[in-house]
Design an enzyme around this catalytic site. Sequence first.
Site, mmCIF file in Angstrom:
data_model
loop_
_atom_site.group_PDB
_atom_site.id
_atom_site.type_symbol
_atom_site.label_atom_id
_atom_site.label_comp_id
_atom_site.label_asym_id
_atom_site.label_seq_id
_atom_site.Cartn_x
_atom_site.Cartn_y
_atom_site.Cartn_z
ATOM 1 N N TRP A 1 0.793 -1.220 0.000
ATOM 2 C CA TRP A 1 0.000 0.000 0.000
ATOM 3 C C TRP A 1 0.829 1.275 0.000
ATOM 4 O O TRP A 1 0.306 2.357 -0.227
ATOM 5 C CB TRP A 1 -0.938 0.040 1.219
ATOM 6 C CG TRP A 1 -0.307 -0.311 2.539
ATOM 7 C CD1 TRP A 1 -0.416 -1.498 3.201
ATOM 8 C CD2 TRP A 1 0.526 0.526 3.375
ATOM 9 N NE1 TRP A 1 0.296 -1.459 4.381
ATOM 10 C CE2 TRP A 1 0.879 -0.226 4.511
ATOM 11 C CE3 TRP A 1 0.993 1.832 3.256
ATOM 12 C CZ2 TRP A 1 1.683 0.272 5.527
ATOM 13 C CZ3 TRP A 1 1.808 2.348 4.257
ATOM 14 C CH2 TRP A 1 2.139 1.562 5.385
ATOM 15 N N LYS B 1 -2.643 -8.454 -7.524
ATOM 16 C CA LYS B 1 -3.448 -8.216 -6.320
ATOM 17 C C LYS B 1 -2.935 -6.972 -5.609
ATOM 18 O O LYS B 1 -1.879 -6.985 -4.982
ATOM 19 C CB LYS B 1 -3.408 -9.394 -5.346
ATOM 20 C CG LYS B 1 -4.507 -9.262 -4.264
ATOM 21 C CD LYS B 1 -4.234 -10.081 -3.026
ATOM 22 C CE LYS B 1 -3.437 -9.346 -1.983
ATOM 23 N NZ LYS B 1 -4.149 -8.184 -1.364
ATOM 24 N N SER C 1 5.710 -7.023 3.817
ATOM 25 C CA SER C 1 6.351 -7.276 5.102
ATOM 26 C C SER C 1 7.042 -8.628 5.116
ATOM 27 O O SER C 1 6.709 -9.538 4.349
ATOM 28 C CB SER C 1 5.316 -7.228 6.221
ATOM 29 O OG SER C 1 4.453 -8.360 6.136
ATOM 30 N N GLU D 1 10.584 -8.694 -2.194
ATOM 31 C CA GLU D 1 11.159 -7.424 -1.769
ATOM 32 C C GLU D 1 10.532 -7.101 -0.433
ATOM 33 O O GLU D 1 9.344 -6.778 -0.345
ATOM 34 C CB GLU D 1 10.881 -6.338 -2.806
ATOM 35 C CG GLU D 1 11.871 -5.170 -2.737
ATOM 36 C CD GLU D 1 11.463 -4.112 -1.737
ATOM 37 O OE1 GLU D 1 11.937 -4.184 -0.581
ATOM 38 O OE2 GLU D 1 10.686 -3.236 -2.101
ATOM 39 N N CYS E 1 10.207 0.722 2.893
ATOM 40 C CA CYS E 1 11.138 -0.341 3.265
ATOM 41 C C CYS E 1 12.564 0.187 3.247
ATOM 42 O O CYS E 1 13.437 -0.344 3.946
ATOM 43 C CB CYS E 1 10.983 -1.532 2.323
ATOM 44 S SG CYS E 1 11.123 -1.102 0.581
ATOM 45 N N GLU F 1 11.731 -2.927 12.203
ATOM 46 C CA GLU F 1 11.208 -2.003 11.203
ATOM 47 C C GLU F 1 9.909 -1.396 11.725
ATOM 48 O O GLU F 1 8.901 -2.090 11.883
ATOM 49 C CB GLU F 1 10.966 -2.718 9.880
ATOM 50 C CG GLU F 1 10.536 -1.787 8.773
ATOM 51 C CD GLU F 1 10.335 -2.497 7.443
ATOM 52 O OE1 GLU F 1 10.703 -1.914 6.417
ATOM 53 O OE2 GLU F 1 9.808 -3.623 7.443
#
Length: 493
Positions: A167, A191, A244, A265, A299, A396
């Site tokens: 997102w 998706k 994630s 990724e 990220c 993170e």
Amino acid sequence: MPPAPSLTPATAGSHPTNTPHYIAGQWAAGQGDEAIVVHDPSTTRPFAELQGASLTQVDQAVAAARAALPAWRALSGAERSGYLRRFAEQIEQRRGELLALQMRNNGKPEHEASIDIDDAVATFNYYAVLAEQLDAGQDSDVPLAVPGFVAQTRREPVGVVALIVPWNFPLVTSAWKLAPALAAGCTLVLKPSEVTPLIEQAYGQISDAIGLPAGVLNIVIGARQVGAALSSHPGLDKVSFTGSNAVGSQVMHAAAEQCRPLTLELGGKSAIVVFDDCDLDQAVEWIVAGICWNAGQMCSATSRLVVHERISDALLQHLATAFEALKVGDPAQGQVEMGPLISQAQWAKVNDYFALAQTEGLRCLAGAKAVEQPGWFVRPTLYADVPSGSRLWNEEIFGPVLCTQRFSSEQQAIDIANDSRFGLVATVISSDLQRAQRVAAALEVGHVWINSVQAVFVETSWGGTKASGIGRELGPWGLSAYQSVKHVTRCLG
């Protein structure tokens, strides 16, 4: 056939025409159990509601991609290149609509949303060029040491690929996957994230507008159930996932059961290393950009500041002032520098880290609080001298939270930066170019910036080491990710 859904969402409380799924060239209503409510993170108010895809619709999307594969892969690279160029043209033509939707659904400031659109356009144009070059490079000879044989190399599409995107950069992350996969001759099931499900519908609308053959691109929307069904589907030849580590691990397990390739990724906890010969004001600009762009929901966010002890106090003072001065707010209400976090869940997560920092006794120099206005806003936050054992140093956070440590030697800086389970990116700031290059070579990451903001070019690779993922996107490596290599060898005797 049902009309393509408008990207201008319905007002809160109403129910827009619910045909968000694009399967075999047709727009379809959702038949699943998941109701997906789309929010404006700047106000927290819902503004659209969609019904997720059913498992049967996932099957239909994969079947449509499988049926379209023979004809699509048989096209020349030049023919596929034409479609990619038209994707780029259509994105540019829809700039105003896409810009407004990104600002509303992602809370992106206008300048950030505009760069995202530029990135998507550049990606389709770049892979259009590479697609044109495929024809000339096909069936190239392989030099052999043994006489009497001839061998040739063919690069062929992997086949039917599932693309699962996050997102934080809708339109962009999907372009990074769609463009090379289409160039290679793959057919696709995309998706989007259930948090930002609207903007990728533009790719379905563009497919209609440019006459992309039915089934080459399919779009199904849904949350965990749809993602799990797609990533484990036996009709796929590959999965490409960005998101994630927790979900990436599940995707990897599903791929292992099918013994099929995948690209992942995943997350990062990246370092920005600042030496004492830097220009303080310039360093502050690069540090702020590295942690506050997209409200830190990247990220690649450089969320660990590793700074030389001789300038640490002065730099942190400058940073604290810059953080406090940063304009945070609703992009629709004027010029802002940082928008909201994407959702209630993400806002709660970041605030939980603020509470944890208090428990750990961390020294806060700026932020660590929500903004007192409607919306999922937080202030950019700075913690000084965070110990290596702290969860805030290691995990993170995916928000505008910067943790710092000091170093006294070049090797210590490298050791601190590399002491992480992640290895996505890093930044080095120093006026000594030789030293910066030396440190960049020693960092265990996939991409390093020297004296720069995080400028990402489609010609360079994207991806990381360690727990930050498997494989590379962008550049020729992104195209190779959707190709398989075949050799044809024959005897001359």
